[in-house]
Motif scaffolding. Structure first.
Motif, PDB file in Angstrom:
ATOM      1  N   UNK A 191      -6.993  -8.575   4.963  1.00 17.21           N
ATOM      2  CA  UNK A 191      -6.763  -9.634   3.716  1.00 17.21           C
ATOM      3  C   UNK A 191      -8.092 -10.421   4.115  1.00 17.21           C
ATOM      4  N   UNK A 192      -8.381 -11.258   2.901  1.00 16.66           N
ATOM      5  CA  UNK A 192      -9.568 -12.289   3.090  1.00 16.66           C
ATOM      6  C   UNK A 192      -9.133 -12.657   1.315  1.00 16.66           C
ATOM      7  N   UNK A 193      -8.592 -13.890   1.540  1.00 20.77           N
ATOM      8  CA  UNK A 193      -8.701 -14.712   0.504  1.00 20.77           C
ATOM      9  C   UNK A 193      -8.025 -14.204  -0.929  1.00 20.77           C
ATOM     10  N   UNK A 194      -6.489 -13.666   0.290  1.00 15.65           N
ATOM     11  CA  UNK A 194      -5.994 -13.305  -0.261  1.00 15.65           C
ATOM     12  C   UNK A 194      -6.083 -11.587  -1.085  1.00 15.65           C
ATOM     13  N   UNK A 195      -7.125 -10.842  -1.230  1.00 14.59           N
ATOM     14  CA  UNK A 195      -7.081  -9.647  -1.751  1.00 14.59           C
ATOM     15  C   UNK A 195      -7.799  -9.063  -0.479  1.00 14.59           C
ATOM     16  N   UNK A 218      -6.525  -7.093  11.093  1.00 10.79           N
ATOM     17  CA  UNK A 218      -5.521  -6.987  10.387  1.00 10.79           C
ATOM     18  C   UNK A 218      -3.919  -5.945  10.269  1.00 10.79           C
ATOM     19  N   UNK A 219      -3.538  -5.651   9.474  1.00  7.80           N
ATOM     20  CA  UNK A 219      -2.358  -4.928   9.101  1.00  7.80           C
ATOM     21  C   UNK A 219      -2.013  -3.904   9.172  1.00  7.80           C
ATOM     22  N   UNK A 220      -1.219  -3.321   9.807  1.00 10.69           N
ATOM     23  CA  UNK A 220      -1.158  -1.935  10.366  1.00 10.69           C
ATOM     24  C   UNK A 220       0.244  -1.297   9.925  1.00 10.69           C
ATOM     25  N   UNK A 221       0.319   0.435   9.597  1.00  6.31           N
ATOM     26  CA  UNK A 221       2.052   0.355   9.744  1.00  6.31           C
ATOM     27  C   UNK A 221       0.905   2.323  10.389  1.00  6.31           C
ATOM     28  N   UNK A 222       1.822   2.857  10.771  1.00  9.43           N
ATOM     29  CA  UNK A 222       1.971   4.348  11.068  1.00  9.43           C
ATOM     30  C   UNK A 222       3.485   4.945  10.400  1.00  9.43           C
ATOM     31  N   UNK A 266      -8.752  -5.393  -4.098  1.00 10.18           N
ATOM     32  CA  UNK A 266      -6.849  -6.052  -5.016  1.00 10.18           C
ATOM     33  C   UNK A 266      -5.994  -6.719  -4.464  1.00 10.18           C
ATOM     34  N   UNK A 267      -5.766  -7.181  -4.788  1.00  3.55           N
ATOM     35  CA  UNK A 267      -4.405  -7.574  -4.393  1.00  3.55           C
ATOM     36  C   UNK A 267      -2.910  -6.792  -3.563  1.00  3.55           C
ATOM     37  N   UNK A 268      -3.550  -6.043  -3.786  1.00  2.00           N
ATOM     38  CA  UNK A 268      -2.620  -4.546  -3.443  1.00  2.00           C
ATOM     39  C   UNK A 268      -1.046  -4.361  -4.038  1.00  2.00           C
ATOM     40  N   UNK A 269      -1.730  -4.500  -5.689  1.00  2.00           N
ATOM     41  CA  UNK A 269      -0.434  -4.952  -6.289  1.00  2.00           C
ATOM     42  C   UNK A 269       0.194  -3.155  -7.038  1.00  2.00           C
ATOM     43  N   UNK A 270       0.893  -2.645  -7.492  1.00  2.00           N
ATOM     44  CA  UNK A 270       1.227  -1.413  -8.279  1.00  2.00           C
ATOM     45  C   UNK A 270       0.675  -1.143  -8.760  1.00  2.00           C
TER      46      UNK A 270
END
Length: 284
Positions: free
Chosen positions: A202-206, A177-181, A234-238
């Motif tokens: 992420x799976x199916x947008x969440x 998946x996604x990553x960040x440092x 969640x959709x990683x919303x605010x």
């Protein structure tokens, strides 16, 4: 300053290392790249009567990736990790973090083992290894022992490693998946005021999974299970991001020092964590 006098050892194998450790107990310390221990010795924050250099011990370097597991020899340098194409493909967050450690001269000598083993809360790799759910592999006179990175750190400069044990490798499942440092610091080459390691799938947008750890905001790195759970489903919303930030702020315990007062550090932690989550999500 000049460090206190010490005896210097450069054994050729692990048996030689363990023999010195057994003989001298907590008066002996092993030296990997030296960029954590030597400054402490020069500042007289650490007095080491017997110093054991690992440079000549065979089998402590190298990167292997097999069956979905990444294994790093303790003497593998940050520069080696940055340049390794296979590691970049398997765990790109490692390169992203390593590039933010100090400067090129330090990265050519600084090792992954030295960065994680001494329990310095300002080092970058301990929090990252907690995010990746890494395992630390130790060798001592009683044999081999594995310790989870999330259970290794007890307090500043205090870890689960016994005085007669040596960290020989670090391993972790190749992340997906996604990553960040993300790292905020006063100047290039400095320790973090606040840093965040994030892995998200992420799976199916969440958000399906999330792992979050932060650096230099307590006397140990902080892995926050609750912060990750705030994003899952969640959709990683605010709202989800703010819940994750609130959970992390509840887990950290910064102290005032020359990087700023407590409230500034908490503010920096929140900003850095939001950035890291957003970038990891955009890559998921």
């Amino acid at each position: 300053m000049i460090p206190a006098a010490f005896e210097y050892y450069r054994p050729k194998d692990m048996a030689g290392v363990l023999a010195v450790l057994e003989e001298h107990g907590d008066d002996a310390r092993v030296l990997a790249g030296g960029h954590s221990l030597i400054p402490m010795m020069k500042l007289r924050m650490a007095e080491v009567p017997h110093l054991i250099d690992l440079q000549d011990v065979a089998g402590l370097t190298g990167i292997t990736i097999e069956n979905g597991t990444v294994r790093l020899g303790t003497m593998t340098t940050q520069a080696t990790m940055i340049d390794d194409a296979a590691l970049l493909a398997a765990a790109p967050i490692m390169r992203e973090a390593a590039l933010q450690i100090a400067d090129p001269q330090v990265r050519y000598m600084g090792t992954v083992g030295g960065n994680v083993a001494n329990g310095d809360p300002g080092n970058d790799m301990p929090g990252l290894m907690q995010c990746l759910d890494a395992t630390f592999h130790l060798v001592g006179p009683d044999g081999d022992r594995d310790v989870a990175a999330r259970e290794f750190y007890e307090a500043a400069y205090m870890t689960d490693r016994e005085d007669d044990e040596v960290l020989v490798a670090v391993s972790f499942p190749a992340p997906e998946g996604g990553y960040a440092y993300e790292k905020q610091k006063r100047k290039i080459g400095d320790y973090a005021t606040a840093a965040a390691a994030v892995q998200i799938t992420k799976e199916n947008g969440v958000c399906a999974t999330a792992s979050i750890a932060m650096t230099n905001l307590s006397d140990t790195p902080i892995y926050s299970e609750e912060a990750g759970e705030a994003l899952i489903g969640t959709s990683v919303d605010e709202a989800a991001v703010e819940a994750a930030v609130a959970a992390m702020l509840g887990d950290i315990d910064p102290t005032e020092d020359n990087r700023g007062p407590i409230e500034f550090k908490r503010h920096a932690a929140a900003v850095i964590l939001r950035r890291a989550i957003a970038r990891a999500w955009s890559r998921a």
